[in-house]
Design a protein around this motif. Structure first.
Motif, PDB file in Angstrom:
ATOM      1  N   ILE A  33       0.824  -1.199   0.000  1.00  0.00           N
ATOM      2  CA  ILE A  33       0.000   0.000   0.000  1.00  0.00           C
ATOM      3  C   ILE A  33       0.862   1.254   0.000  1.00  0.00           C
ATOM      4  CG2 ILE A  33      -1.689   1.335   1.328  1.00  0.00           C
ATOM      5  CD1 ILE A  33      -2.817  -1.407   2.273  1.00  0.00           C
ATOM      6  N   GLY A  34       1.945   1.243   0.753  1.00  0.00           N
ATOM      7  CA  GLY A  34       2.836   2.396   0.790  1.00  0.00           C
ATOM      8  C   GLY A  34       3.406   2.729  -0.574  1.00  0.00           C
ATOM      9  N   PHE A  35       3.744   1.713  -1.347  1.00  0.00           N
ATOM     10  CA  PHE A  35       4.255   1.940  -2.695  1.00  0.00           C
ATOM     11  C   PHE A  35       3.186   2.549  -3.586  1.00  0.00           C
ATOM     12  CE2 PHE A  35       5.228   0.651  -7.072  1.00  0.00           C
ATOM     13  CZ  PHE A  35       6.486   1.222  -7.194  1.00  0.00           C
ATOM     14  N   ARG A  36       1.952   2.087  -3.461  1.00  0.00           N
ATOM     15  CA  ARG A  36       0.852   2.647  -4.254  1.00  0.00           C
ATOM     16  C   ARG A  36       0.623   4.114  -3.893  1.00  0.00           C
ATOM     17  NH1 ARG A  36      -0.531   1.810  -8.601  1.00  0.00           N
ATOM     18  NH2 ARG A  36      -2.740   2.079  -8.301  1.00  0.00           N
ATOM     19  N   VAL A  37       0.719   4.438  -2.618  1.00  0.00           N
ATOM     20  CA  VAL A  37       0.590   5.835  -2.200  1.00  0.00           C
ATOM     21  C   VAL A  37       1.727   6.652  -2.812  1.00  0.00           C
ATOM     22  CG1 VAL A  37       0.672   7.414  -0.227  1.00  0.00           C
ATOM     23  CG2 VAL A  37      -0.669   5.307  -0.087  1.00  0.00           C
ATOM     24  N   ALA A  38       2.939   6.104  -2.788  1.00  0.00           N
ATOM     25  CA  ALA A  38       4.085   6.789  -3.394  1.00  0.00           C
ATOM     26  C   ALA A  38       3.835   7.045  -4.874  1.00  0.00           C
ATOM     27  CB  ALA A  38       5.362   5.973  -3.193  1.00  0.00           C
ATOM     28  N   GLN A  39       3.286   6.079  -5.581  1.00  0.00           N
ATOM     29  CA  GLN A  39       2.974   6.263  -7.000  1.00  0.00           C
ATOM     30  C   GLN A  39       1.977   7.402  -7.197  1.00  0.00           C
ATOM     31  OE1 GLN A  39       1.751   2.217  -8.007  1.00  0.00           O
ATOM     32  NE2 GLN A  39       3.446   2.132  -9.476  1.00  0.00           N
ATOM     33  N   LEU A  40       0.939   7.449  -6.371  1.00  0.00           N
ATOM     34  CA  LEU A  40      -0.057   8.522  -6.480  1.00  0.00           C
ATOM     35  C   LEU A  40       0.575   9.888  -6.255  1.00  0.00           C
ATOM     36  CD1 LEU A  40      -3.101   6.966  -4.589  1.00  0.00           C
ATOM     37  CD2 LEU A  40      -2.986   7.557  -7.004  1.00  0.00           C
ATOM     38  N   VAL A  48       8.559  11.931  -3.103  1.00  0.00           N
ATOM     39  CA  VAL A  48       8.497  11.080  -1.916  1.00  0.00           C
ATOM     40  C   VAL A  48       9.892  10.766  -1.402  1.00  0.00           C
ATOM     41  CG1 VAL A  48       6.276   9.998  -2.437  1.00  0.00           C
ATOM     42  CG2 VAL A  48       8.339   8.983  -3.342  1.00  0.00           C
ATOM     43  N   LEU A  49       9.987  10.669  -0.113  1.00  0.00           N
ATOM     44  CA  LEU A  49      11.184  10.205   0.572  1.00  0.00           C
ATOM     45  C   LEU A  49      10.779   8.905   1.248  1.00  0.00           C
ATOM     46  CD1 LEU A  49      14.080  10.546   1.545  1.00  0.00           C
ATOM     47  CD2 LEU A  49      13.200  11.944   3.414  1.00  0.00           C
ATOM     48  N   LEU A  50      11.331   7.784   0.756  1.00  0.00           N
ATOM     49  CA  LEU A  50      10.925   6.467   1.227  1.00  0.00           C
ATOM     50  C   LEU A  50      11.823   5.960   2.343  1.00  0.00           C
ATOM     51  CD1 LEU A  50      10.327   4.686  -2.202  1.00  0.00           C
ATOM     52  CD2 LEU A  50       8.663   5.886  -0.786  1.00  0.00           C
ATOM     53  N   GLY A  51      11.218   5.305   3.296  1.00  0.00           N
ATOM     54  CA  GLY A  51      11.950   4.608   4.346  1.00  0.00           C
ATOM     55  C   GLY A  51      11.458   3.174   4.403  1.00  0.00           C
ATOM     56  N   GLY A  52      12.327   2.257   4.757  1.00  0.00           N
ATOM     57  CA  GLY A  52      11.925   0.863   4.824  1.00  0.00           C
ATOM     58  C   GLY A  52      13.008   0.011   5.458  1.00  0.00           C
ATOM     59  N   ARG A  53      12.808  -1.291   5.410  1.00  0.00           N
ATOM     60  CA  ARG A  53      13.704  -2.221   6.104  1.00  0.00           C
ATOM     61  C   ARG A  53      14.992  -2.526   5.355  1.00  0.00           C
ATOM     62  NH1 ARG A  53       9.541  -6.806   8.330  1.00  0.00           N
ATOM     63  NH2 ARG A  53       8.085  -5.349   9.278  1.00  0.00           N
ATOM     64  N   THR A  54      14.910  -2.679   4.035  1.00  0.00           N
ATOM     65  CA  THR A  54      16.104  -3.108   3.310  1.00  0.00           C
ATOM     66  C   THR A  54      16.475  -2.116   2.203  1.00  0.00           C
ATOM     67  OG1 THR A  54      14.876  -4.422   1.708  1.00  0.00           O
ATOM     68  CG2 THR A  54      15.569  -5.553   3.711  1.00  0.00           C
ATOM     69  N   ALA A  55      17.755  -1.897   2.064  1.00  0.00           N
ATOM     70  CA  ALA A  55      18.257  -0.969   1.047  1.00  0.00           C
ATOM     71  C   ALA A  55      17.922  -1.455  -0.363  1.00  0.00           C
ATOM     72  CB  ALA A  55      19.763  -0.791   1.200  1.00  0.00           C
ATOM     73  N   GLU A  56      17.940  -2.758  -0.582  1.00  0.00           N
ATOM     74  CA  GLU A  56      17.652  -3.308  -1.911  1.00  0.00           C
ATOM     75  C   GLU A  56      16.216  -3.018  -2.332  1.00  0.00           C
ATOM     76  OE1 GLU A  56      18.519  -7.367  -1.148  1.00  0.00           O
ATOM     77  OE2 GLU A  56      20.671  -7.121  -1.438  1.00  0.00           O
ATOM     78  N   THR A  57      15.275  -3.219  -1.428  1.00  0.00           N
ATOM     79  CA  THR A  57      13.868  -2.967  -1.730  1.00  0.00           C
ATOM     80  C   THR A  57      13.627  -1.482  -1.973  1.00  0.00           C
ATOM     81  OG1 THR A  57      13.255  -4.838  -0.335  1.00  0.00           O
ATOM     82  CG2 THR A  57      11.501  -3.327  -0.917  1.00  0.00           C
ATOM     83  N   LEU A  58      14.260  -0.644  -1.165  1.00  0.00           N
ATOM     84  CA  LEU A  58      14.121   0.800  -1.342  1.00  0.00           C
ATOM     85  C   LEU A  58      14.690   1.252  -2.677  1.00  0.00           C
ATOM     86  CD1 LEU A  58      15.017   1.971   2.256  1.00  0.00           C
ATOM     87  CD2 LEU A  58      12.805   2.238   1.128  1.00  0.00           C
ATOM     88  N   LEU A  65       9.785   4.309  -9.314  1.00  0.00           N
ATOM     89  CA  LEU A  65       9.031   5.546  -9.166  1.00  0.00           C
ATOM     90  C   LEU A  65       9.619   6.685  -9.991  1.00  0.00           C
ATOM     91  CD1 LEU A  65       8.350   5.373  -5.344  1.00  0.00           C
ATOM     92  CD2 LEU A  65       6.651   5.155  -7.173  1.00  0.00           C
ATOM     93  N   GLY A  66      10.897   6.647 -10.242  1.00  0.00           N
ATOM     94  CA  GLY A  66      11.530   7.669 -11.077  1.00  0.00           C
ATOM     95  C   GLY A  66      12.064   8.851 -10.303  1.00  0.00           C
ATOM     96  N   PRO A  67      12.224   9.986 -10.989  1.00  0.00           N
ATOM     97  CA  PRO A  67      12.927  11.128 -10.406  1.00  0.00           C
ATOM     98  C   PRO A  67      12.222  11.797  -9.229  1.00  0.00           C
ATOM     99  CG  PRO A  67      12.054  11.673 -12.563  1.00  0.00           C
ATOM    100  CD  PRO A  67      11.830  10.209 -12.367  1.00  0.00           C
ATOM    101  N   GLY A  68      10.965  11.504  -8.993  1.00  0.00           N
ATOM    102  CA  GLY A  68      10.267  12.101  -7.849  1.00  0.00           C
ATOM    103  C   GLY A  68      10.480  11.359  -6.561  1.00  0.00           C
ATOM    104  N   ALA A  69      11.361  10.336  -6.556  1.00  0.00           N
ATOM    105  CA  ALA A  69      11.541   9.506  -5.361  1.00  0.00           C
ATOM    106  C   ALA A  69      12.989   9.425  -4.954  1.00  0.00           C
ATOM    107  CB  ALA A  69      11.020   8.093  -5.641  1.00  0.00           C
ATOM    108  N   GLN A  70      13.189   9.302  -3.658  1.00  0.00           N
ATOM    109  CA  GLN A  70      14.522   9.053  -3.102  1.00  0.00           C
ATOM    110  C   GLN A  70      14.355   8.277  -1.805  1.00  0.00           C
ATOM    111  OE1 GLN A  70      16.641  12.573  -1.900  1.00  0.00           O
ATOM    112  NE2 GLN A  70      14.765  13.685  -1.520  1.00  0.00           N
TER     113      GLN A  70
END
Length: 71
Positions: A33-40, A48-58, A65-70
């Motif tokens: 769900i968090g990824f879908r929110v990021a897409q929106l 979006v600035l994403l946080g999560g458990r693993t660097a690979e998944t992030l 997501l492209g240039p709007g994400a980090q």
């Protein structure tokens, strides 16, 4: 809380530029769900600035997501 729920479920929230020019921090935004929110957010002109458990998944999510994400 009722106002927040109404804003999230209204059609205007899901279309247009609700997040244009804004940066949203999403913990758990790399999957599910968090990824879908990021897409929106990214699709509506925000970033979006994403946080999560693993660097690979992030890293994978940021690539998708492209240039709007980090992370």
């Amino acid at each position: 809380m009722t106002a927040t729920v109404a804003a999230v479920t209204s059609p205007s929230f899901l279309s247009g530029s609700a997040f244009a020019g804004r940066t949203i921090v999403l913990i758990g935004g790399a999957t599910g769900i968090g990824f879908r929110v990021a897409q929106l957010v990214v699709r509506s002109g925000g970033s979006v600035l994403l946080g999560g458990r693993t660097a690979e998944t992030l890293a994978s999510a940021v690539d998708l997501l492209g240039p709007g994400a980090q992370s």
